[in-house]
Design a protein around this motif. Structure first.
Motif, short mmCIF file in Angstrom:
data_model
loop_
_atom_site.label_atom_id
_atom_site.label_comp_id
_atom_site.label_asym_id
_atom_site.label_seq_id
_atom_site.Cartn_x
_atom_site.Cartn_y
_atom_site.Cartn_z
N GLY A 21 0.85 -1.12 0.01
CA GLY A 21 0.14 -0.07 0.00
C GLY A 21 0.73 1.38 -0.12
N ASN A 22 1.77 1.17 0.77
CA ASN A 22 2.68 2.47 0.73
C ASN A 22 3.34 2.51 -0.46
OD1 ASN A 22 2.87 4.14 3.38
ND2 ASN A 22 2.86 1.86 4.32
N VAL A 23 3.89 1.46 -1.20
CA VAL A 23 4.53 1.60 -2.41
C VAL A 23 3.54 2.32 -3.38
CG1 VAL A 23 5.52 0.44 -4.37
CG2 VAL A 23 6.13 -0.42 -2.04
N VAL A 24 2.24 1.82 -3.36
CA VAL A 24 1.44 2.40 -4.37
C VAL A 24 1.17 4.02 -3.99
CG1 VAL A 24 -1.05 2.56 -5.07
CG2 VAL A 24 0.34 0.10 -4.85
N ARG A 25 1.17 4.18 -2.92
CA ARG A 25 0.76 5.47 -2.38
C ARG A 25 1.77 6.34 -2.74
NH1 ARG A 25 -0.73 7.41 3.69
NH2 ARG A 25 1.36 6.58 4.18
N GLY A 26 3.22 5.79 -2.63
CA GLY A 26 4.45 6.53 -3.08
C GLY A 26 5.33 6.83 -1.66
N THR A 27 4.68 6.56 -0.51
CA THR A 27 5.47 6.88 0.68
C THR A 27 6.65 5.63 0.71
OG1 THR A 27 3.67 5.79 1.82
CG2 THR A 27 3.87 7.98 1.97
N ILE A 28 6.75 4.84 0.26
CA ILE A 28 7.98 3.83 0.25
C ILE A 28 8.33 4.13 -1.21
CG2 ILE A 28 8.96 1.55 0.10
CD1 ILE A 28 7.39 0.90 2.41
N ARG A 29 9.80 4.60 -1.34
CA ARG A 29 10.19 4.41 -2.61
C ARG A 29 10.98 3.33 -2.99
NH1 ARG A 29 13.44 8.66 -3.42
NH2 ARG A 29 13.99 9.00 -1.14
N PRO A 30 10.53 2.58 -4.00
CA PRO A 30 11.27 1.25 -4.29
C PRO A 30 12.63 1.40 -4.18
CG PRO A 30 9.33 1.70 -5.47
CD PRO A 30 9.75 3.15 -5.03
N GLU A 31 13.36 2.55 -4.90
CA GLU A 31 14.70 2.45 -5.36
C GLU A 31 15.48 3.00 -3.89
OE1 GLU A 31 12.64 4.44 -6.48
OE2 GLU A 31 13.06 6.48 -6.24
N ALA A 32 14.77 3.43 -3.09
CA ALA A 32 15.50 3.68 -1.68
C ALA A 32 15.35 2.77 -0.74
CB ALA A 32 15.10 5.18 -1.40
N PHE A 33 14.75 1.77 -0.63
CA PHE A 33 14.08 0.82 0.47
C PHE A 33 15.50 0.11 0.98
CE2 PHE A 33 10.95 -0.92 3.02
CZ PHE A 33 11.23 -2.16 3.04
N ARG A 269 14.63 15.25 -4.16
CA ARG A 269 13.95 15.09 -5.37
C ARG A 269 12.28 15.59 -5.01
NH1 ARG A 269 18.37 14.46 -7.00
NH2 ARG A 269 19.43 12.66 -7.81
N SER A 270 11.71 15.65 -6.00
CA SER A 270 10.31 15.86 -6.00
C SER A 270 9.55 14.65 -6.53
CB SER A 270 10.01 17.00 -6.76
OG SER A 270 8.46 17.03 -6.68
N TYR A 271 8.70 14.11 -5.84
CA TYR A 271 7.79 12.83 -5.94
C TYR A 271 6.54 13.16 -5.92
CZ TYR A 271 12.56 10.95 -4.96
OH TYR A 271 13.84 10.59 -5.00
N ASP A 272 5.76 12.24 -6.70
CA ASP A 272 4.29 11.95 -6.33
C ASP A 272 3.75 11.40 -5.37
OD1 ASP A 272 3.63 12.08 -9.90
OD2 ASP A 272 3.89 13.66 -8.53
N LEU A 273 2.74 12.09 -4.60
CA LEU A 273 2.10 11.12 -3.58
C LEU A 273 0.82 10.83 -4.18
CD1 LEU A 273 2.85 12.34 0.29
CD2 LEU A 273 3.41 10.14 -1.09
N HIS A 274 0.41 9.55 -4.11
CA HIS A 274 -1.00 9.22 -4.24
C HIS A 274 -1.75 9.02 -3.30
CE1 HIS A 274 0.84 8.89 -8.45
NE2 HIS A 274 1.69 8.24 -7.88
N LEU A 275 -2.46 10.21 -2.70
CA LEU A 275 -3.36 10.11 -1.60
C LEU A 275 -4.96 9.84 -2.05
CD1 LEU A 275 -1.79 13.01 0.34
CD2 LEU A 275 -1.38 10.75 0.42
N ARG A 276 -5.92 9.84 -1.23
CA ARG A 276 -7.24 9.68 -1.45
C ARG A 276 -7.81 10.80 -2.42
NH1 ARG A 276 -11.41 6.75 -0.10
NH2 ARG A 276 -10.57 5.52 1.63
N GLY A 277 -8.06 10.38 -3.47
CA GLY A 277 -8.57 11.30 -4.31
C GLY A 277 -7.67 12.26 -5.22
N ARG A 278 -6.44 12.37 -4.75
CA ARG A 278 -5.77 13.40 -5.31
C ARG A 278 -4.24 12.96 -5.38
NH1 ARG A 278 -3.98 17.17 -0.74
NH2 ARG A 278 -4.44 15.81 1.04
N THR A 279 -3.51 13.62 -6.02
CA THR A 279 -1.96 13.40 -6.45
C THR A 279 -1.30 14.85 -5.99
OG1 THR A 279 -2.16 11.39 -8.03
CG2 THR A 279 -0.39 12.59 -7.73
N ILE A 280 -0.46 14.73 -5.04
CA ILE A 280 0.22 15.73 -4.83
C ILE A 280 1.88 15.72 -4.93
CG2 ILE A 280 -1.53 16.68 -3.16
CD1 ILE A 280 0.28 15.89 -0.83
N ALA A 281 2.36 16.75 -4.99
CA ALA A 281 3.87 16.81 -5.21
C ALA A 281 4.41 16.73 -3.62
CB ALA A 281 4.44 17.93 -5.78
#
Lengths: 334, 558
Positions: A21-33, A269-281
């Motif tokens: 879930g955190n990966v999909v959301r963007g709060t875990i970044r796969p390359e930095a785990f 870096r800047s990343y996308d966070l996919h939260l409920r109903g919106r995507t933010i930087a």
């Protein structure tokens, strides 16, 4: 060393599901785990939610964020059981996030509880292991011996104390723990004859030889007063039921953990966070990339070797005491 | 005033936690086994008017009736003038109390010169004087049941700790080292409540705490009204029987008419038998508590708090002169049995209105043996409550070997009894196979407890029930097994009645066999797996598995 971790289609455990879930959301970044030492198959993470999302008529993003919200709610409930339901206001406390996933969820949990201050210690992901290595050597032993308190009692107590102390010293010696002489503590479980439950009366070991029966009774009375709001009843017999010995060998050694070395590049870096109903930087950096006096406002993700720290909107993080991360709700910040 | 949702949550939960902590303190510092082991006590916090705000979930018979016991004080005294030195005390069944052993103590909580509420406790005291130790089966008036304490106030500094009230009690009670100790334990509980409420007032302000106390009652009221609204409107009748009054052989009848109208519920016990000469009458407060406990347990979720607000949409009437509302000075010591039959009658009525929510009738009887010895050292008194089987419900078997829902006491551990009493020994303790009523869900099992008497001249007294009338099954299930009591003396077995007293001799063996709960749902619908498990656990015999549940004989070969 690099490993491909497989998050298969149907996560086998709650922790895998939450990680997905955190990966999909963007709060875990796969390359930095794990500081880059372990890569994550983010496609597998997405796949894990496809069927669930379909059956609930949600998008994959909504399903993933719902899973995280549910997990957060469960953590909040568990904390309420040990705080609010015992009459302790969680808003009076600081929430410490540690373990691999703790710092990832701590601020959202704190938000729900009305807690305005979160603390993430260094090496948060291995804090338990660190604590185990850093602890003093400690053992406890008990012995049941039931007798009524009178003038002969100090003699009995001294005899029991010596027996327990001998056992403890023997165990330290057998384990080769000899950094320092042990510190001993002695507690007597005592009650009035006729009661079913004891209260704990601590006696300083060095004073045992000079203890009188009257002083023992008075010590019990003080504890009884604190516990039950009235002292021991005059004339009513008092008894000792059991003994508890604590033996501690203090250690000053703290394990040294090789610190992450900053490689000179600005990892921001800047990343996308996919939260409920919106995507933010969202800003992403590493702990070593944080300036000593910098306040990092959320939404932000701070990657550490052993954990990921998520700073949501409305929160801001800064280093304190050089190493811990303090995250404050913006309306609580000084 | 408006309170934030967070503050309301924290303060409400703190009040409930404080009430629980009071109960723990009380039990931990108590002396008699009935309080410290069996937990026959309750603790609560009241608002400044004497309405219960939060109560520890200890003894359901005290639920809903602590407010009733307090009410006379509000009439006699100017509550706002009470100080921390005052204690309000009563055990009077005809002034809102239960029975004489239940002594209520209320301590005022004052913050900043203002009355904020009361800390309340009640404990069953093992002996309060009267014609026999702890239980006088021969009593025909409540004067013979012990010291009667009307609602009075006394001063801690003047009348306690060596003062007149403490000395008065000590002279009137047979085992004062225990009873006075237990009264101190009640005060310890009350003091804990006072401290916790004071802490809350210091942190949030008295006005907010007082407002939360009121809102917590309103919340409970909203929840129970909402629960009642979900049940269809209508009039529903239920009835249950007690074996007899212990003097004649006539059964005693309990009738409940339950009327549900939108979010209100009324229960009328008209048609219930008149009061009796023996001590099984139930004072009105007991009837109230039994009825409310049944309604709350059946219709509301466990997270609905029980306080004075819960009682608001419930109207209860029992005609004066019936066994559920006897006239002064009728004896009431053994009121729990009548309370249970009221509970059962209401539950049977509700079974028609909300079948999936109710339990089948359980053993639902407090079998309370007393064994007392008077020797050179003075009196020693043993008493405990022996439970039985719970009734089954729509989804679950009845719990085995526990006290019934109204009393909720623990057993006294055999080790504890062996340490404290030298004139008897427990020589048998177990569940009774086949005692649970068969059904899709099986009723819980009853208990056998056996005592070997070690000295002569032991005073034995007991009240019980369901020796004749078994608890009835629901929706095609079977009844639970009945209870019995057997005295073995010199190789002969004597069957004792359910309400009795006599002198026992060394060598006697007393067997108390309690009953099982009734089942729920058709017997032949019980799953094969569950029948096998019951058989493996020894809850049913092979004969019952085969003849009652229809399990094929072949599958009994293991």
């Amino acid at each position: 060393m690099s490993q491909k971790s497989s998050l298969i289609q149907f996560p086998k455990s709650v922790s895998q599901a939450l990680a997905a879930g955190n990966v999909v959301r963007g709060t875990i970044r796969p390359e930095a785990f794990l500081g880059g030492a372990m890569t994550i198959d983010s496609e597998a993470a997405r796949r894990a939610f496809v069927d669930l999302a379909k059956s609930l008529n949600l998008s994959v993003q909504e399903a993933a964020t719902s899973a995280i919200e549910l997990a957060t709610a469960n953590i909040v409930r568990a904390i309420q059981l040990i705080s609010t339901e015992r009459g302790r206001d969680p808003r009076d406390y600081v929430l410490v996030g540690y373990g691999g996933a703790g710092p990832l969820h701590a601020c959202e949990v704190a938000e729900s509880l009305g807690i305005g201050r979160v603390l993430v210690p260094p090496f948060a992901g291995v804090l338990s292991a660190f604590g185990l290595l850093a602890s003093d050597y400690r053992q406890y032993d008990t012995l049941t011996r039931r007798f009524q308190v009178d003038e002969t009692s100090p003699e009995v107590i001294d005899e029991v104390y010596r027996e327990l102390r001998g056992r403890a010293a023997g165990r330290f010696a057998a384990l080769g723990i000899d950094e320092a002489a042990p510190d001993y503590s002695l507690t007597l479980e005592m009650r009035h004859v006729g009661q079913a439950f004891e209260v704990a009366v601590e006696l300083p070991p060095e004073g045992l030889s000079k203890l009188t029966g009257e002083e023992l009774r008075e010590a019990f009375s003080q504890v009884h007063l604190r516990a039950y709001s009235y002292p021991a009843t005059p004339g009513k017999a008092v008894e000792v039921v059991s003994f508890r010995l604590g033996a501690v060998v203090k250690t000053d050694r703290l394990p040294r953990i090789r610190p992450q070395r900053a490689n000179g590049q600005d990892p921001r870096r800047s990343y996308d966070l996919h939260l409920r109903g919106r995507t933010i930087a969202c800003v992403g950096t590493t702990r070593t990339g944080l300036g000593a006096d910098e306040t990092l406002a959320g939404p932000a993700i701070v990657d550490d070797v052993s954990s990921t720290i998520f700073v949501p909107e409305g929160w801001a993080a800064r280093l304190v005491a050089g190493a811990s991360l303090e995250i404050l709700r913006e309306d609580r910040a000084k | 005033m408006t309170i934030t949702a967070s503050d309301h949550a924290v303060i409400s939960q703190s009040l409930i936690a404080a009430a629980r902590e009071m109960g723990v303190k009380l039990i931990r510092s108590a002396y008699s086994t009935i309080v410290r082991d069996a937990n026959d006590a309750s603790s609560a916090l009241l608002d400044r008017h004497g309405h219960v705000v939060a109560q520890a979930e200890l003894n359901a018979m005290h639920l809903g009736s602590i407010s009733t016991a307090f009410e006379p004080f509000a009439r006699y005294y100017d509550l706002s003038a009470l100080t921390e030195d005052d204690v309000l005390i009563t055990n009077h069944p005809y002034f809102g109390g239960q029975h004489l052993p239940d002594i209520f103590m209320f301590s005022p909580i004052r913050v900043g010169g203002e009355l904020v509420g009361f800390a309340a406790s009640v404990a069953h005291h093992i002996d309060v004087g009267g014609g026999a130790p702890g239980l006088n089966m021969a009593a025909r008036e409540f004067y013979q049941e012990g010291l009667i304490i009307p609602p009075v106030r006394f001063s801690l500094s003047r009348d306690w700790a060596g003062g007149a009230v403490e000395r008065l009690f000590a002279e009137n009670f047979r085992v004062p080292e225990q009873t006075i100790g237990d009264l101190y334990a009640q005060l310890a509980g009350n003091n804990t409540g006072i401290a916790r409420v004071r802490q809350l007032c210091e942190k949030y302000g008295s006005a907010t705490v007082v407002a939360t106390m009121e809102e917590l009652q309103n919340y409970a009221e909203r929840r129970i009204r909402s629960a009642i609204s979900e049940i269809p409107n209508g009039t529903f009748d239920g009835e249950d029987l007690m074996d007899s009054d212990g003097i004649t052989d006539d059964p005693v009848r309990f009738k409940a008419r339950v009327v549900i109208e939108d979010d209100r519920i009324s229960v009328d016990f008209t048609g219930t038998s008149p009061q009796v000469r023996s001590n099984i009458n139930a004072p009105y407060a007991s009837t109230l508590a039994s009825t409310m406990s049944c309604i709350k347990a059946a219709l509301t979720a466990p997270d609905v708090p029980f306080n004075a607000g819960t009682a608001r949409p419930i109207e209860i009437s029992a005609p004066l002169g019936t066994i559920l509302n006897p006239k002064h000075p009728a004896p009431v010591r053994a009121r729990m049995v009548a309370g249970y039959r009221a509970f059962n009658a209401v539950m049977k009525a509700l079974a028609q209105a909300a079948p999936e929510r109710v339990m089948a009738a359980g053993f639902d009887t407090t079998t309370g043996p007393y064994l007392s010895h008077s020797g050179a050292h003075g009196y020693k008194v043993y008493h405990e409550i022996i439970g039985g089987g719970y009734g089954a419900s729509a989804e679950l078997d009845g719990c085995s070997g526990v006290d019934g829902p109204m009393s909720n006491c623990s057993n006294a551990p055999v080790e504890s009894l062996d340490m404290d009493f030298d004139y008897f020994r427990v020589v048998g303790y177990g569940l009774r196979p086949d005692s649970g009523g068969a059904g899709r869900q099986r009723g819980g099992l009853g208990i056998v407890r056996r005592y070997a008497i070690l000295k002569d001249g032991i005073q034995y007294a007991q009240y019980g029930d369901r020796f004749n009338f078994k608890p009835e099954g629901l929706f095609g299930a079977a009844a639970g097994q009945e209870a019995s009591c057997v005295l073995s003396r010199d190789g002969e077995d004597l069957n004792l009645p359910s309400k009795t007293s006599r002198i026992l001799q060394a060598g006697d063996v007393l067997s108390v066999n309690t009953g099982g709960g009734a089942g729920y749902g058709p017997v032949r619908e019980r799953s094969r797996e569950l029948v096998m498990r019951d058989l493996e656990d020894g809850y049913i015999t092979p004969e019952t598995a085969r003849d009652v549940y229809g399990l094929e004989i072949g599958s009994l070969d293991r």
